[in-house]
Design an enzyme around this catalytic site. Structure first.
Site, PDB file in Angstrom:
ATOM      1  N   VAL A  68       0.808  -1.224   0.000  1.00  9.38           N
ATOM      2  CA  VAL A  68       0.000   0.000   0.000  1.00  9.38           C
ATOM      3  C   VAL A  68       0.842   1.275   0.000  1.00  9.38           C
ATOM      4  O   VAL A  68       0.288   2.378   0.080  1.00  9.38           O
ATOM      5  CB  VAL A  68      -0.987   0.026   1.183  1.00  9.38           C
ATOM      6  CG1 VAL A  68      -2.092  -0.984   0.967  1.00  9.38           C
ATOM      7  CG2 VAL A  68      -0.277  -0.207   2.512  1.00  9.38           C
ATOM      8  N   ASN A  94      -6.471   0.796   7.113  1.00  9.12           N
ATOM      9  CA  ASN A  94      -6.080   0.118   8.344  1.00  9.12           C
ATOM     10  C   ASN A  94      -4.619  -0.312   8.395  1.00  9.12           C
ATOM     11  O   ASN A  94      -4.062  -0.481   9.490  1.00  9.12           O
ATOM     12  CB  ASN A  94      -6.980  -1.107   8.554  1.00  9.12           C
ATOM     13  CG  ASN A  94      -6.494  -1.980   9.679  1.00  9.12           C
ATOM     14  OD1 ASN A  94      -6.632  -1.640  10.852  1.00  9.12           O
ATOM     15  ND2 ASN A  94      -5.893  -3.111   9.343  1.00  9.12           N
ATOM     16  N   SER A 146      -4.504   6.447  16.328  1.00  8.87           N
ATOM     17  CA  SER A 146      -4.164   5.765  17.574  1.00  8.87           C
ATOM     18  C   SER A 146      -4.181   6.794  18.684  1.00  8.87           C
ATOM     19  O   SER A 146      -4.039   8.002  18.434  1.00  8.87           O
ATOM     20  CB  SER A 146      -2.766   5.145  17.472  1.00  8.87           C
ATOM     21  OG  SER A 146      -2.258   4.776  18.739  1.00  8.87           O
ATOM     22  N   TYR A 159       6.010   5.768  15.228  1.00  9.82           N
ATOM     23  CA  TYR A 159       4.602   5.377  15.255  1.00  9.82           C
ATOM     24  C   TYR A 159       3.732   6.543  15.717  1.00  9.82           C
ATOM     25  O   TYR A 159       2.748   6.899  15.061  1.00  9.82           O
ATOM     26  CB  TYR A 159       4.428   4.174  16.193  1.00  9.82           C
ATOM     27  CG  TYR A 159       3.003   3.686  16.311  1.00  9.82           C
ATOM     28  CD1 TYR A 159       2.479   2.792  15.379  1.00  9.82           C
ATOM     29  CD2 TYR A 159       2.185   4.106  17.357  1.00  9.82           C
ATOM     30  CE1 TYR A 159       1.177   2.336  15.485  1.00  9.82           C
ATOM     31  CE2 TYR A 159       0.876   3.651  17.471  1.00  9.82           C
ATOM     32  CZ  TYR A 159       0.381   2.763  16.533  1.00  9.82           C
ATOM     33  OH  TYR A 159      -0.918   2.324  16.645  1.00  9.82           O
ATOM     34  N   ALA A 161       4.421   9.725  15.745  1.00  5.81           N
ATOM     35  CA  ALA A 161       4.475  10.809  14.767  1.00  5.81           C
ATOM     36  C   ALA A 161       3.586  10.511  13.567  1.00  5.81           C
ATOM     37  O   ALA A 161       2.863  11.389  13.064  1.00  5.81           O
ATOM     38  CB  ALA A 161       5.916  11.044  14.318  1.00  5.81           C
ATOM     39  N   SER A 162       3.620   9.263  13.110  1.00  5.62           N
ATOM     40  CA  SER A 162       2.798   8.893  11.950  1.00  5.62           C
ATOM     41  C   SER A 162       1.312   8.987  12.280  1.00  5.62           C
ATOM     42  O   SER A 162       0.513   9.462  11.469  1.00  5.62           O
ATOM     43  CB  SER A 162       3.144   7.474  11.483  1.00  5.62           C
ATOM     44  OG  SER A 162       2.760   6.492  12.425  1.00  5.62           O
ATOM     45  N   LYS A 163       0.931   8.567  13.481  1.00  3.98           N
ATOM     46  CA  LYS A 163      -0.484   8.601  13.850  1.00  3.98           C
ATOM     47  C   LYS A 163      -0.958  10.031  14.120  1.00  3.98           C
ATOM     48  O   LYS A 163      -2.124  10.356  13.863  1.00  3.98           O
ATOM     49  CB  LYS A 163      -0.735   7.708  15.064  1.00  3.98           C
ATOM     50  CG  LYS A 163      -0.474   6.221  14.791  1.00  3.98           C
ATOM     51  CD  LYS A 163      -1.320   5.683  13.646  1.00  3.98           C
ATOM     52  CE  LYS A 163      -1.165   4.193  13.474  1.00  3.98           C
ATOM     53  NZ  LYS A 163      -2.031   3.647  12.394  1.00  3.98           N
TER      54      LYS A 163
END
Length: 256
Positions: A68, A94, A146, A159, A161-163
């Site tokens: 993806v 997701n 999250s 993680y 930072a990405s969320k």
């Protein structure tokens, strides 16, 4: 009244649907009436999800074993789906990964990989699908964020930072796409037991920390998130956009 939760006649894409939360989402959406398009880089595992859906609903699903973060493959998939079905009603972004480690041990490769899957893929999938949704003035896009998007969970810098980026992406997409009657929202889980953390001293230590900081005193299960997903995918949420539903057992309501 419950008809507003029905997804009969809808086509839904769920990324990261080979196992865990994505598999639960796909099965929940199918039980609500949707036809499923299952997407995951773990192509062989997608057949398990397809089989569960077939057993529960009698309907077949389409499967795509693609990365993806690859825009070429995403665009080809979307084109194929439009040619076959003429529409895409629901997208659930997701797919996600994590690799917990102290900040000073995070490598550039760690950062690029986690942000690539967790944030970049949601942009790429949403961009490709939204271009088709706006032609019909209808669409539901559900992004996976999250509690780490607004809480500083330790040893998960890429993680978190990405969320956090996913939450801002969700709001901006909603602002830009509401004129086309698209609803863009996010789900923010807390600690969910997806079965990837096997029995070990590490698991037990993490469980104790979760229990101590979660009012409901347990890990979440993938099934605990399905209701929020079906709600956001259905007409029951047609006046919601640019926001998020937190499903964390009360963790974010108390001080960590």
């Amino acid at each position: 009244m419950l008809d507003i939760f029905s997804l009969e006649g809808k086509l839904a894409i769920v990324t990261g649907s080979a196992r865990g939360i994505g598999q639960a989402y796909a099965l929940g959406l199918a039980k609500a009436g949707a036809t499923l398009v299952l997407v995951d880089i773990l192509e062989d595992n997608l057949q398990e999800t397809a089989s569960l859906i077939k057993e529960a609903t009698g309907r077949d699903s389409k499967t795509y074993g693609i990365d993806v973060t690859d825009s070429t493959k995403i665009n080809a998939m979307v084109s194929e789906l439009i040619a076959e079905f003429g529409k895409i009603d629901i997208l659930v972004n997701n797919a996600g990964i994590n690799a917990p480690k102290p900040f000073l041990e995070v490598t550039e490769e760690d950062w690029k990989k986690i942000v690539g899957v967790n944030l970049n893929s949601q942009f790429l999938m949403s961009s490709a699908v939204a271009k088709e949704m706006v032609k019909r003035n209808y669409g539901k896009i559900i992004n996976m964020a999250s509690v780490g998007g607004f809480m500083a969970l330790s040893e998960t810098a890429p993680y978190n930072a990405s969320k956090g980026g996913v939450l801002q992406l969700t709001k901006t997409m909603a602002a830009d796409l509401s004129q086309y009657n698209l609803n863009i929202n996010a789900i923010c889980p807390g600690f969910i037991d997806t079965g990837l953390l096997k029995s070990s001293p590490e698991r037990e230590a993490r469980l104790q920390k979760v229990y101590a900081n979660t009012p409901l005193n347990r890990l979440g299960e993938p099934s605990d998130l399905v209701g929020a997903c079906v709600f956001l995918a259905s007409d029951a949420s047609k006046y919601m956009t640019g926001t998020q539903i937190v499903v964390d057992g009360g963790m974010s309501a108390v001080a960590m």
